[in-house]
Design an enzyme around this catalytic site. Structure first.
Site, PDB file in Angstrom:
ATOM      1  N   GLY A   1     -31.425  12.961 -38.170  1.00 49.67           N
ATOM      2  CA  GLY A   1     -30.388  13.425 -39.094  1.00 49.67           C
ATOM      3  C   GLY A   1     -29.137  13.165 -37.902  1.00 49.67           C
ATOM      4  CB  SER A   2     -26.058  15.186 -37.867  1.00 48.31           C
ATOM      5  OG  SER A   2     -25.555  14.974 -39.184  1.00 48.31           O
ATOM      6  CB  ILE A   3     -29.469  15.944 -33.362  1.00 48.39           C
ATOM      7  CG1 ILE A   3     -30.840  15.366 -33.802  1.00 48.39           C
ATOM      8  CG2 ILE A   3     -29.349  17.207 -33.896  1.00 48.39           C
ATOM      9  CD1 ILE A   3     -32.108  16.245 -33.528  1.00 48.39           C
ATOM     10  CG  MET A   4     -29.738   8.945 -33.905  1.00 44.96           C
ATOM     11  SD  MET A   4     -30.724   8.838 -32.397  1.00 44.96           S
ATOM     12  CE  MET A   4     -32.236   9.090 -33.053  1.00 44.96           C
ATOM     13  CE  LYS A   5     -23.707  12.169 -38.408  1.00 43.19           C
ATOM     14  NZ  LYS A   5     -23.160  13.205 -39.284  1.00 43.19           N
TER      15      LYS A   5
END
Length: 291
Positions: free
Chosen positions: A10-14
């Site tokens: 999820g968003s920790i990949m952003k």
């Protein structure tokens, strides 16, 4: 499960997507774009969380507010081929080589075996691909230390019976970012903690940077996501001007909290505070007086 459980992060990949954009010279922390709130592709509509529309925003605000649409914008500027190759350079889709059994390589086939834009768009915010917590820590470590991707190690030294000691030296895998891009993403992650969804991860006296992630859980054996199940993560490092520790906190289906900012972020803050104090890292910031 740090090694043997790959999940959709999820968003920790952003921040990884953003760092790729910085490295390729396609964006800077202050690059502005107008957030439409939705990206339509192949009959699908990809929205921001809670269907929010942010309008004119900087790339730093994209991370502060965790906009899906904003990282899609960066991925499009970079281009699918460069994005895919950069993700591989960060170590996704292959084992890290840590000397422990049962390590999984994670799965980025969705962007290796396709030309379909939507797979790249969802990958830019960490859905439709999987990574292990160790891979995420390794990638954040590269952002933290001037762009050097380091091989994770569990053994510091080996002491033999005859008294000789063999010290294990740090092992660099490859350079994935320039010093400049590394510094810029660090400042952006600091901003996420000061102004964005990571406020509760902060440690008074230190410059902490990091990112929340609330990811859906893929159904096993069929397409789609489990209803009402989520994984909350917070990953970051400190102090950002001279990083000593990278920490990832991952909570499987936290109860009574929908977003990682109220669950994983405070846990991260407590662990980071303990480590910084334990390692006697001197504070660099003044600690505000309690009223």
């Amino acid at each position: 499960s740090t090694l043997s459980l790959a999940y959709e992060p999820g968003s920790i990949m952003k921040p990884i997507t953003m760092a790729i954009g910085l490295e390729e010279g396609k964006v800077s922390p202050n690059t502005e774009y107008v957030d439409p709130g939705v990206v339509s592709i192949s009959g699908y509509n990809i929205h921001n969380a809670d269907d929010k529309v942010y309008g004119r925003s900087t790339m730093t605000q994209v991370l502060e507010e965790s906009m899906n649409t904003g990282v899609i914008y960066v991925e499009k500027l970079v281009g699918n081929a460069v994005f895919r190759d950069s993700m591989k350079r960060f170590g996704f889709g292959e084992k890290t080589g840590l000397e422990l059994p049962a390590e999984l390589p994670g799965n980025i086939r969705n962007i290796e075996k396709t030309r379909s834009d939507i797979q790249f768009y969802t990958a830019s915010f960490g859905q439709g691909i999987t990574a292990t917590p160790l891979q995420m820590v390794m990638a954040y470590g590269a952002m933290a230390n001037g762009g050097s991707l380091m091989k994770p190690q569990i053994i510091d030294r080996i002491a033999y019976a005859d008294g000789t000691i063999e010290k294990r030296e740090p092992e660099k895998v490859r350079q994935v970012l320039s010093e400049k891009a590394s510094r810029e993403i660090g400042e952006m992650l600091r901003s996420v903690v000061v102004r964005g969804h990571g406020k509760r991860a902060d440690v008074p006296g230190y410059l902490v940077g990091g990112k929340t992630g609330t990811a859906q859980v893929a159904k096993s054996g069929e397409k789609g996501y489990e209803d009402g199940l989520s994984i909350g993560s917070f990953v970051g490092y400190a102090p950002i001007q001279d990083p000593q520790f990278v920490i990832l906190v991952k909570l499987d289906n936290p109860k009574n909290v929908e977003w990682a900012e109220s669950s994983a972020a405070p846990a991260f803050g407590e662990i980071m505070r303990f480590l910084l104090e334990y390692a006697k890292i001197k504070p660099t910031e003044t600690i505000p007086e309690k009223p």
